[in-house]
Design an enzyme around this catalytic site. Structure first.
Site, PDB file in Angstrom:
ATOM      1  N   VAL A  71      32.513  37.899  26.773  1.00  0.00           N
ATOM      2  CA  VAL A  71      33.216  37.221  27.588  1.00  0.00           C
ATOM      3  C   VAL A  71      33.129  38.053  28.971  1.00  0.00           C
ATOM      4  O   VAL A  71      33.067  39.167  29.117  1.00  0.00           O
ATOM      5  CB  VAL A  71      34.773  37.375  27.089  1.00  0.00           C
ATOM      6  CG1 VAL A  71      35.661  36.937  28.121  1.00  0.00           C
ATOM      7  CG2 VAL A  71      35.104  36.779  25.807  1.00  0.00           C
ATOM      8  N   CYS A  72      33.145  37.096  29.795  1.00  0.00           N
ATOM      9  CA  CYS A  72      33.240  37.840  31.353  1.00  0.00           C
ATOM     10  C   CYS A  72      34.204  36.736  32.252  1.00  0.00           C
ATOM     11  O   CYS A  72      34.968  36.043  31.709  1.00  0.00           O
ATOM     12  CB  CYS A  72      31.964  37.951  32.016  1.00  0.00           C
ATOM     13  SG  CYS A  72      31.161  36.096  32.461  1.00  0.00           S
ATOM     14  N   ALA A  73      34.174  36.977  33.488  1.00  0.00           N
ATOM     15  CA  ALA A  73      35.043  36.169  34.326  1.00  0.00           C
ATOM     16  C   ALA A  73      34.703  34.850  34.345  1.00  0.00           C
ATOM     17  O   ALA A  73      35.561  34.038  34.190  1.00  0.00           O
ATOM     18  CB  ALA A  73      35.022  37.038  35.737  1.00  0.00           C
ATOM     19  N   ILE A 100      36.793  33.872  31.401  1.00  0.00           N
ATOM     20  CA  ILE A 100      38.333  34.214  31.132  1.00  0.00           C
ATOM     21  C   ILE A 100      39.307  33.300  31.420  1.00  0.00           C
ATOM     22  O   ILE A 100      40.506  33.079  31.087  1.00  0.00           O
ATOM     23  CB  ILE A 100      38.706  35.597  31.654  1.00  0.00           C
ATOM     24  CG1 ILE A 100      39.923  36.144  30.921  1.00  0.00           C
ATOM     25  CG2 ILE A 100      38.755  35.766  33.004  1.00  0.00           C
ATOM     26  CD1 ILE A 100      39.480  37.092  29.636  1.00  0.00           C
TER      27      ILE A 100
END
Lengths: 386, 77
Positions: A71-73, A100
């Site tokens: 998961v990242c931004a 996210i």
């Protein structure tokens, strides 16, 4: 490269799948807001730039005995890290589509009432905010309560039930998330129902609801919504009773704790108002009402076996005896003051957006709207500010 | 305009590219030299300083120029 959606991630957590969630955002962003679901998630935070600096060392830190979900931004860095993991021989690696933000905006719908009823009550849970909105469907009409910004979701939901949204009820002016009401009103022509105590300053057109008012479906059939003024969390807070069975309590009554009355900075006045509301308006309600709150903080304590945030009012009173048993107004104010903590700075701006006085672009709204709520009065019922 | 030894324009690139390109570029520079990095990705604004402090580079300054963010990164030893 395998991707998964926010909804698939939610389902994996609900079904207690065994996997590792690898958050590759920087440590500050991870601390400020991370993924929380109905069950415990095994989580690691290794920023993607650590993978850039020392790819082999960092990959070696990631356990290889279970599937890894990255998961990242947004999406670029999680894809980058997922590719790196695969390039170094890891299998069963996937990454979150939309980053996210898509988790932050995710809504999960659960049917609240019995399938055999001639009307439908739905809870729309937003795990990223730990907040709930609600839908009441009867024949071809739908009432919506406290919608968030994911307006497409609500519109598609209504369509799937063969209904149109005719009324949107606000339990109060939200400070912790951006309301989806104005946009839905614009798109559907639905009537916005809100109390002057909160909305008189707002630029939106709304139906000014009064205490004791009943709002019916156009056919005058199906469950009526009884509107009860329950000031305290805010001066215009409303509780909506559906067919004398369900209590949509907004930020007044939570399953654990009650809504904090200090967000408007008039702690003593609003706490006194809330005390009065709890004793004269809330406590007298029937024990068998099902409480449907605007927020929660603890899945384990507040959700039922089907992961719905609800409980009967008798149980809610018992769970919060320390609050409901306070018999003097001064003691109540002292309790509130003793549990006070800062509110996130962004709340002031979110109020302005919900008043219609500030219109940030979509990207800014996504950023403003991210993060768990801070609405409970008791410290144990909320997270502390970093 | 501040003094710098080299420049990297990452306009239009999203994470992880701004940090990745900055690393590749600054790795080839000598200690003490300053790289001017331009990015349009708001995500890079938190990530560049977090990365720099970890690997021992120094952010001399950062500022917004219109819709661009400009960082002056001094290479560590």
């Amino acid at each position: 490269m395998t991707i998964f959606t926010a909804h698939e991630l939610y389902s994996a957590i609900e079904e207690k799948e065994d996997f590792l969630l690898l958050d590759v955002r920087n440590e500050e962003d991870h601390k400020r807001f991370s993924i929380e679901g109905p069950n415990e998630v095994m989580m690691m935070n290794i920023p993607y730039f650590d993978f850039i600096e020392e790819p082999e060392e960092m990959v070696a830190q990631v356990p290889d005995d279970k599937p890894v979900r990255v998961v990242c931004a947004k999406v670029g860095s999680s894809e980058f890290v997922a590719n790196l993991l695969e390039g170094l021989g890891r299998e069963n690696v996937s990454h979150l589509d939309g980053g996210i933000i898509s988790w932050g905006n995710l809504l999960v719908s659960k049917r609240i009432n019995s399938e055999s009823d001639d009307y439908e009550v739905w809870q729309f849970n937003r795990p990223g905010k730990a907040s709930c909105s609600y839908g009441l469907v009867f024949e071809k009409e739908m009432f919506l309560f406290d919608p968030s910004r994911n307006v497409d979701y609500y519109l598609q939901f209504a369509e799937s039930r063969g209904a149109i949204i005719t009324h949107i009820f606000e339990t109060h002016l939200q400070a912790d998330y951006i309301s989806g009401s104005p946009k839905i009103v614009e798109m559907t022509g639905a009537v916005l129902v809100a109390h002057d105590g909160d909305y008189s300053e707002a630029l939106h057109k709304y139906h000014s609801v009064t205490d004791g008012e009943e709002i019916n479906f156009s056919t005058e059939k199906g469950p009526a919504v009884s509107c009860v003024h329950t000031p305290g969390h805010t001066p215009g807070s409303m509780t909506y009773l559906i067919g004398e069975k369900y209590m949509i309590s907004g930020d007044t009554v939570f399953i654990v704790s009650i809504g904090r009355p200090d967000l408007g900075k008039m702690v003593v006045e609003w706490a006194q108002m809330l005390y009065d509301t709890l004793h004269r308006r809330i406590s007298v309600m029937p024990d068998d009402l099902i409480v449907l709150p605007g927020h929660y903080t603890d899945w384990e304590a507040e959700a039922d076996s089907e992961y719905r945030i609800m409980n009967d009012f008798a149980t809610v009173k018992k769970m919060n005896e320390d609050i409901y048993s306070i018999a003097k107004i001064d003691d109540f104010v002292t309790y509130i003051q003793g549990n006070m903590r800062n509110q996130p700075e962004i709340y002031g701006q979110i109020r302005q957006v919900n008043f219609g006085k500030l219109t940030p672009c979509e990207n800014e709204q996504n950023t403003m709207d991210l993060g768990k709520n801070e609405c409970a009065a008791s410290k144990h019922g909320g997270i502390e500010n970093a | 305009m501040k003094e710098h030894d080299d420049e990297l324009d990452c306009s239009g690139l999203n994470c992880p590219m701004p940090v990745l390109k900055t690393k590749l570029k600054i790795d080839k520079m000598d200690a003490g030299k300053v790289l001017r990095v331009i990015t349009t990705d708001p995500g890079a604004c938190n990530d560049l300083p977090a990365w720099a402090s970890k690997v021992g580079h120094e952010i001399l300054s950062n500022c917004e120029e219109g819709d661009k963010y400009v960082f002056y990164v001094k290479r560590g030893a």
